[in-house]
Scaffold this motif. Structure first.
Motif, PDB file in Angstrom:
ATOM      1  N   GLY A  29       0.741  -1.202  -0.258  1.00 21.01           N
ATOM      2  CA  GLY A  29       0.270   0.185  -0.060  1.00 21.01           C
ATOM      3  C   GLY A  29       0.827   1.123   0.416  1.00 21.01           C
ATOM      4  N   THR A  30       2.400   1.491   0.706  1.00 19.83           N
ATOM      5  CA  THR A  30       3.111   2.712  -0.152  1.00 19.83           C
ATOM      6  C   THR A  30       2.967   3.180  -1.127  1.00 19.83           C
ATOM      7  N   HIS A  31       2.706   2.266  -2.537  1.00 16.58           N
ATOM      8  CA  HIS A  31       2.844   3.246  -3.909  1.00 16.58           C
ATOM      9  C   HIS A  31       1.510   3.444  -3.379  1.00 16.58           C
ATOM     10  N   THR A  32       0.658   3.648  -3.582  1.00 10.86           N
ATOM     11  CA  THR A  32      -1.172   3.660  -3.628  1.00 10.86           C
ATOM     12  C   THR A  32      -0.990   5.215  -1.958  1.00 10.86           C
ATOM     13  N   ALA A  33      -0.315   4.763  -1.096  1.00  8.51           N
ATOM     14  CA  ALA A  33      -0.780   5.802  -0.111  1.00  8.51           C
ATOM     15  C   ALA A  33       0.153   7.093  -0.458  1.00  8.51           C
ATOM     16  N   MET A  34       1.503   7.077  -1.286  1.00 12.63           N
ATOM     17  CA  MET A  34       2.101   7.982  -2.047  1.00 12.63           C
ATOM     18  C   MET A  34       1.572   8.885  -2.712  1.00 12.63           C
ATOM     19  N   LYS A  35       0.456   7.920  -4.037  1.00 13.35           N
ATOM     20  CA  LYS A  35       0.071   8.414  -5.357  1.00 13.35           C
ATOM     21  C   LYS A  35      -0.718   9.630  -4.459  1.00 13.35           C
ATOM     22  N   SER A  36      -1.965   8.732  -3.243  1.00 12.58           N
ATOM     23  CA  SER A  36      -3.239   9.570  -2.676  1.00 12.58           C
ATOM     24  C   SER A  36      -2.649  10.961  -1.998  1.00 12.58           C
ATOM     25  N   GLY A  37      -1.246  11.211  -1.753  1.00 15.41           N
ATOM     26  CA  GLY A  37      -0.820  12.119  -0.752  1.00 15.41           C
ATOM     27  C   GLY A  37      -0.599  13.432  -1.828  1.00 15.41           C
ATOM     28  N   MET A  38      -0.056  12.030  -2.870  1.00 19.04           N
ATOM     29  CA  MET A  38       0.044  13.463  -4.036  1.00 19.04           C
ATOM     30  C   MET A  38      -1.114  14.548  -4.708  1.00 19.04           C
ATOM     31  N   SER A  80      -7.175   8.159 -11.313  1.00 20.24           N
ATOM     32  CA  SER A  80      -6.109   7.651 -11.558  1.00 20.24           C
ATOM     33  C   SER A  80      -5.990   5.586 -11.474  1.00 20.24           C
ATOM     34  N   TRP A  81      -4.635   5.614 -11.548  1.00 13.91           N
ATOM     35  CA  TRP A  81      -4.278   4.555 -11.364  1.00 13.91           C
ATOM     36  C   TRP A  81      -4.521   3.392 -10.078  1.00 13.91           C
ATOM     37  N   VAL A  82      -4.390   4.525  -8.824  1.00 16.22           N
ATOM     38  CA  VAL A  82      -4.870   3.955  -7.916  1.00 16.22           C
ATOM     39  C   VAL A  82      -6.551   3.656  -7.769  1.00 16.22           C
ATOM     40  N   TYR A  83      -7.168   4.167  -8.217  1.00 16.81           N
ATOM     41  CA  TYR A  83      -8.500   3.759  -8.432  1.00 16.81           C
ATOM     42  C   TYR A  83      -8.682   2.301  -8.858  1.00 16.81           C
TER      43      TYR A  83
END
Length: 379
Positions: free
Chosen positions: A165-174, A204-207
């Motif tokens: 979840g680190t990658h998705t967390a970082m993207k959400s912060g951005m 985004s790609w997160v969703y």
């Protein structure tokens, strides 16, 4: 909170985040969040046992002893330079049996030949535990509120299939930062809401990544084998395009069955070489709290009798079983109806937040201790 915009990034089950969600009704119309408890150790091993970059994930024994076992969970094992092995187990907190101990399941798992061979002859140097959001896409709350937003695991962007979840967390912060910056550049007044953040995340790609695995956890309520087949279908074939949703409508605490409905689980004694007792493990976490401070683990107002007359009587004092730090213990004296008094050893706490999730009626409130107390993780 005096900032013009406050981004809450506290991780899973964050104290401020939970208060904000309740105050602003951010969970209305969303699935009930479900969680997992991760228990982990770090070992230093001889060079002949070390294999740089090796990754091993498993399901099955001991959490799922039969093909139709419905307990969700699995294990991970990583080799990390120069000579470390990081291994652990994640147990879905929607399990039913109040006798289950995630810590003891983890200790038992290490004796499996496929695991033991990696750490035999080594030395355990660290221990820890932490809860994870596992509800996925449909359990993510509304992300913005007047004057702020939720990012990372405060909201719950973990991809539970990947256990990442680190990658998705970082993207959400951005994305949140970009939305807030644009809002402030426009001269927005105090209390404005950065609604562009949620829209940007949905595009985004997160969703898309979370949409593909949105039903995987819920599928395991039908058993290990059905869950594995469904997860393979959803992940590799349908890519999340199935026109249905396997919703979660009950909290993890509500899914626990009473002790009389479940078999008592017997665990082997630790050998002190591969497996260890709880207090020895807690010492390896380096956790520390000032002993004269008020307990940061509190019984919720109006639920003062839940531990004594509900948990002790109906759920076999389950706080003693689920806590991976030995924080909770019950008095040996038993009342006429099976009542027992709960004692809280807050100084042992490793800040996993499990007690606020799994305790009967969620009668425990986890608050932030003073002075920055808690575990001291170095790896």
């Amino acid at each position: 909170l005096r900032g013009r915009q406050t981004l809450l990034a506290e991780g899973c089950r964050g104290s401020c985040s939970e208060e904000v969600m309740q105050a602003f009704g951010l969970r209305e119309g969303r699935d009930v969040q479900t969680y997992g408890l991760g228990v982990k150790e770090v070992w230093r091993v001889p060079q002949e046992k070390f294999s740089s970059g090796l990754v091993q994930h498993t399901v099955g024994w001991p959490l799922q002893p039969t093909p139709m076992s419905s307990t969700y969970g699995g294990s991970f094992l990583y080799h990390l330079e120069p000579d470390l092995v990081l291994l652990g187990m994640v147990v879905g907190l929607d399990y039913e049996n109040p006798h289950m101990s995630p810590f003891k399941e983890f200790q038992r798992w290490k004796h499996h030949p496929a695991v033991r061979k990696h750490i035999e002859g080594g030395e355990c140097i660290s221990y820890g535990a932490r809860c994870l959001n596992e509800g996925g896409l449909h359990a993510i709350p509304k992300l913005t509120f007047p004057g702020g937003a939720l990012v990372g695991c405060s909201a719950g962007f973990l991809n539970l299939v990947k256990i990442k979840g680190t990658h998705t967390a970082m993207k959400s912060g951005m994305l949140a930062a970009e939305a807030v910056h644009a809002l402030l550049q426009e001269g927005a007044e105090e209390g404005a809401e950065a609604v562009a953040y949620e829209k940007a995340l949905e595009e985004s790609w997160v969703y898309e990544e979370l949409r593909q695995v949105r039903n995987c956890h819920s599928a395991f309520k039908y058993g290990l084998t059905p869950g594995m087949f469904y997860s393979a279908f959803s992940t590799f074939i349908s890519k999340g395009r199935e026109p249905w949703t396997l919703s979660n409508t009950k909290s993890d605490a509500e899914k626990t069955r009473t002790a009389k409905e479940c078999p008592v689980l017997e665990y082997p004694k630790p050998d002190g070489v591969i497996s260890f007792d709880l207090l020895t493990s807690v010492a390896r976490s380096g956790t520390n709290h000032e002993h004269d401070q008020p307990s940061h683990l509190r019984i919720k107002e109006g639920q003062e009798d839940v531990a004594r007359s509900v948990s002790a009587v109906e759920y076999a004092c389950m706080e003693q079983s689920f806590c991976p730090a030995g924080v909770y213990e019950y008095a040996e004296e038993v009342g006429e109806a099976g009542e027992r008094e709960l004692k809280i050893n807050a100084q042992n706490c490793v800040h996993c937040k499990c007690c606020s999730i799994k305790a009967p009626k969620e009668h425990i409130k986890w608050t932030v201790p003073e002075g920055g107390g808690g575990p001291s993780y170095a790896v």
